[in-house]
Scaffold this active site. Structure first.
Site, PDB file in Angstrom:
ATOM      1  N   GLU A 287       0.742  -1.123   0.035  1.00 29.85           N
ATOM      2  CA  GLU A 287       0.009   0.118   0.097  1.00 29.85           C
ATOM      3  C   GLU A 287       0.943   1.188  -0.142  1.00 29.85           C
ATOM      4  OE1 GLU A 287      -4.200  -0.645   1.952  1.00 29.85           O
ATOM      5  OE2 GLU A 287      -3.251   0.603   3.194  1.00 29.85           O
ATOM      6  N   HIS A 308       7.402 -26.910  -0.930  1.00 30.49           N
ATOM      7  CA  HIS A 308       6.836 -28.046  -1.775  1.00 30.49           C
ATOM      8  C   HIS A 308       5.689 -27.670  -2.223  1.00 30.49           C
ATOM      9  CE1 HIS A 308       9.173 -31.252   0.595  1.00 30.49           C
ATOM     10  NE2 HIS A 308       9.332 -30.334   1.468  1.00 30.49           N
ATOM     11  N   LYS A 422     -14.023   0.559  -3.667  1.00 31.12           N
ATOM     12  CA  LYS A 422     -15.316   0.994  -2.880  1.00 31.12           C
ATOM     13  C   LYS A 422     -16.122   1.637  -3.668  1.00 31.12           C
ATOM     14  CE  LYS A 422     -12.302   1.879   1.180  1.00 31.12           C
ATOM     15  NZ  LYS A 422     -11.825   2.788   2.186  1.00 31.12           N
TER      16      LYS A 422
END
Ligand code: PA5
Length: 445
Positions: A287, A308, A422
């Site tokens: 961010e 793995h 948003k």
């Protein structure tokens, strides 16, 4: 200082010492900006001197509030998302028994998290779990308007009120939010909740050492004073530019690697308790730096598990990555590998060794293999997983992030890109005030 940083295995790869040193003037300028408030985003620098400036009365208030919640509640739900969630989660996971949810430890108050997702089943199952519990709520939202925690809080507040009645419920709710603004502040004032303030000048992802992180960590039973002490030591050690400033060295090295084409940084741990520290780190760097179509992509793996799974890609995939390995020097417990008379599994050659010795060899072997395979390696060693070391590590990463963002040439303290989803979500949900956006987005469907 309980943290060491070694960049030797990043040098002689796509960068050399001169490339790192060439960024020292930019790093020094960045540190000057952080100290003097002369850079972009300078209204969000409250975290820089925060550890040294936390008042004893605030810390006592947090500790007293935590003690009251521990006394009154079987379990506490911390509601928040992003910077209002990840720091507390990271520290609590790093310090907790791996099987904490399954053991009855009366010295600890379990912290559950909500508001970090809008999973309907998650919220349903949480409410079912809380139905016969004495629970409390810490609701954390700096803006006080974020949809995900607001939904979780509406649900759990109603549940608590129907269990206890409004007046009693309000004694089990603590709100951490802006001093004046936002719906949560207004609600807290009206309902008489105990509150703590998130200062305007501390952004969410830099807020773990404010009540945002400290209260849930204290309720969980961990020593917030030691955490703050660790951060204070790192604050002092990284305050000024210089060759011995570890945050500066980390910031310079990762930028030198980025400039040389290494676009992805993988934070690697060999201790499952560090999984959420990496999640916190991903938010901090992602961010802060992912702007203007620039920035290292922060990724993380938990080894040996991911050896793995992602190990193949890291060893042999596209060569755009470097890795930063966090080693924990000392474990809390000792487990010795036993001898087996039949030795059918062929493990007697390591019988008598500690499990951690094997883990350290897995780590060293992997680091060498990755460097040989073209993955530059930065190596951070912390002494142990305790509050003091975590405080140092948290502040180290925060300081390095501020320096690194400035070297990169972005404002590390805003997050304009987070708003886009948003706007679309509100448009799709036909939120009042979003009529035009609703029309526009429906036309795309
Ligand atoms: O780092 C940030 O600023 C964000 O991740 C916020 O913490 C997150 O969006 C939550 O915001 P708020 O605390 O206002 O609900």
């Amino acid at each position: 200082m309980n943290i060491k940083l070694n960049i030797d295995n990043a040098l002689g790869t796509v960068i050399n010492r001169a490339d790192v040193d060439a960024l020292a003037p930019a790093a020094a300028t960045a540190i000057g900006h952080l100290n003097n408030g002369t850079g972009a985003g300078n209204d969000f620098l409250g975290w820089v001197k925060l550890p040294g400036e936390l008042s004893a009365s605030l810390i006592d208030d947090i500790a007293d509030t935590a003690a009251a919640m521990q006394r009154d509640c079987d379990v506490v739900v911390a509601i928040g998302i992003g910077g209002s969630y990840l720091g507390a989660k990271a520290v609590i996971e790093a310090l907790s028994n791996s099987f904490a949810p399954y053991i009855n430890d009366t010295t600890r108050t379990p912290i559950l998290f909500a508001g970090q997702n809008i999973g309907e089943d998650y919220l349903y199952e949480l409410q079912q779990y809380l139905a016969d519990k004495k629970f409390g709520i810490i609701v954390i939202s700096k803006s006080g308007t974020t949809t995900e925690p607001a939904i979780a809080f509406r649900l759990l507040k109603e549940q608590l009120e129907s269990q206890l009645g409004k007046a009693e419920a309000s004694k089990r709710i603590v709100a951490i939010t802006d001093a004046k603004r936002g719906a949560l502040r207004q609600l807290a004032t009206e309902e008489g909740y105990k509150t703590f303030v998130i200062d305007d000048n501390v952004g969410g992802r830099f807020s773990v050492l404010t009540p945002v992180g400290l209260l849930p960590i204290a309720v969980a039973g961990f020593d917030i004073r030691a955490l703050i002490d660790g951060a204070k030591e790192m604050e002092k050690a990284t305050a000024e530019a210089g060759a011995d400033n570890l945050a500066q060295l980390y910031a310079q090295t990762r930028n030198a690697l980025y400039n040389a084409g290494k676009k992805i940084e993988i934070l690697v741990n060999y201790n499952p308790k560090l999984h959420f520290l990496a999640e916190w780190w991903k938010q901090l760097y992602g961010e802060s730096e992912g702007k203007e179509h620039k920035g290292i992509f922060p990724a993380a793996v938990d080894n040996s598990t991911d050896l793995h799974s992602m190990g193949q890609w890291i060893q042999d995939g596209e060569r755009t990555i470097f890795e930063t390995v966090i080693s924990v020097a000392n474990q809390q417990h000792e487990v010795i590998i036993p001898t087996d008379a039949a030795n059918l599994d062929g493990l007697n050659y390591i019988a008598g060794k500690r499990v951690d010795q094997v883990n350290k060899m897995a780590e060293l072997g992997t680091r060498i293999a990755h460097v040989d395979g073209g993955v530059p390696n930065l190596h951070i060693t912390i002494d142990a997983l305790n509050e003091k070391c975590l405080g140092e590590l948290i502040y180290f990463f925060e300081k390095a992030c501020g320096i690194s963002g400035y070297i990169l040439g972005v404002n590390p303290f805003n997050q304009p890109g987070v708003e886009d989803y948003k706007r679309n979500m509100f448009a799709l949900l036909a939120k009042p005030g979003y009529e035009k956006e609703t029309e526009a987005i429906r036309a795309k469907l």
